[in-house]
Design a protein around this motif. Structure first.
Motif, mmCIF file in Angstrom:
data_model
loop_
_atom_site.group_PDB
_atom_site.id
_atom_site.type_symbol
_atom_site.label_atom_id
_atom_site.label_comp_id
_atom_site.label_asym_id
_atom_site.label_seq_id
_atom_site.Cartn_x
_atom_site.Cartn_y
_atom_site.Cartn_z
ATOM 1 N N LYS A 76 19.814 -71.174 37.307
ATOM 2 C CA LYS A 76 20.277 -71.310 35.919
ATOM 3 C C LYS A 76 21.273 -72.468 35.806
ATOM 4 O O LYS A 76 21.260 -73.228 34.837
ATOM 5 C CB LYS A 76 20.909 -69.996 35.454
ATOM 6 C CG LYS A 76 21.492 -70.056 34.062
ATOM 7 C CD LYS A 76 20.435 -70.193 33.000
ATOM 8 C CE LYS A 76 21.053 -70.036 31.631
ATOM 9 N NZ LYS A 76 20.843 -71.155 30.750
ATOM 10 N N GLN A 129 19.320 -75.640 35.878
ATOM 11 C CA GLN A 129 18.691 -75.805 34.561
ATOM 12 C C GLN A 129 19.701 -76.362 33.559
ATOM 13 O O GLN A 129 19.396 -77.300 32.813
ATOM 14 C CB GLN A 129 18.155 -74.471 34.061
ATOM 15 C CG GLN A 129 17.561 -74.549 32.670
ATOM 16 C CD GLN A 129 17.280 -73.184 32.066
ATOM 17 O OE1 GLN A 129 17.841 -72.179 32.473
ATOM 18 N NE2 GLN A 129 16.394 -73.165 31.097
ATOM 19 N N ASP A 130 20.890 -75.812 33.526
ATOM 20 C CA ASP A 130 21.923 -76.279 32.595
ATOM 21 C C ASP A 130 22.296 -77.737 32.850
ATOM 22 O O ASP A 130 22.524 -78.500 31.909
ATOM 23 C CB ASP A 130 23.178 -75.410 32.703
ATOM 24 C CG ASP A 130 22.959 -73.991 32.194
ATOM 25 O OD1 ASP A 130 21.955 -73.748 31.472
ATOM 26 O OD2 ASP A 130 23.782 -73.118 32.526
ATOM 27 N N LEU A 180 16.050 -78.889 31.910
ATOM 28 C CA LEU A 180 14.637 -78.554 31.935
ATOM 29 C C LEU A 180 14.473 -77.040 31.959
ATOM 30 O O LEU A 180 15.418 -76.306 32.241
ATOM 31 C CB LEU A 180 13.961 -79.180 33.159
ATOM 32 C CG LEU A 180 13.929 -80.702 33.170
ATOM 33 C CD1 LEU A 180 13.388 -81.214 34.488
ATOM 34 C CD2 LEU A 180 13.085 -81.233 32.018
ATOM 35 N N SER A 181 13.272 -76.571 31.691
ATOM 36 C CA SER A 181 13.033 -75.131 31.659
ATOM 37 C C SER A 181 13.235 -74.523 33.041
ATOM 38 O O SER A 181 13.100 -75.201 34.073
ATOM 39 C CB SER A 181 11.618 -74.828 31.169
ATOM 40 O OG SER A 181 10.675 -75.133 32.176
ATOM 41 N N LEU A 182 13.537 -73.236 33.059
ATOM 42 C CA LEU A 182 13.747 -72.536 34.314
ATOM 43 C C LEU A 182 12.480 -72.549 35.168
ATOM 44 O O LEU A 182 12.554 -72.650 36.394
ATOM 45 C CB LEU A 182 14.197 -71.097 34.043
ATOM 46 C CG LEU A 182 14.910 -70.366 35.162
ATOM 47 C CD1 LEU A 182 16.051 -71.174 35.727
ATOM 48 C CD2 LEU A 182 15.389 -69.020 34.676
ATOM 49 N N GLY A 183 11.307 -72.495 34.535
ATOM 50 C CA GLY A 183 10.047 -72.562 35.269
ATOM 51 C C GLY A 183 9.872 -73.886 35.987
ATOM 52 O O GLY A 183 9.416 -73.921 37.142
#
Length: 75
Positions: free
Chosen positions: A30, A33-34, A38-41
């Motif tokens: 996470k 991502q922050d 980009l998306s977590l996926g």
């Protein structure tokens, strides 16, 4: 197309951004991502690629922790 040069180049840029985010210290997905937006996926995919390549290490969660943390493996 996944195998085309533009896709490969984008993947390399994304993995470089993931490594840069992790290089500042152990971090959860996470947090990566922050930092890179980009998306977590997408982050998860590239983290798995970096683990397989031996660039990133996963620390399993200790009791009470929700998610694994990742760190860069020093050469």
């Amino acid at each position: 197309m996944k195998g085309d040069p533009a896709s490969r180049a984008e993947g390399e840029r994304t993995r470089a951004a993931v490594v840069a985010a992790i290089a500042s210290g152990a971090i959860q997905q996470k947090g990566i991502q922050d930092r890179i937006g980009l998306s977590l996926g997408v982050v998860s995919h590239h983290v798995r690629q970096l683990i397989a390549a031996g660039t990133v290490r996963e620390a399993t969660p200790r009791r009470g922790r929700i998610a694994a943390t990742y760190s860069v493996i020093e050469p």
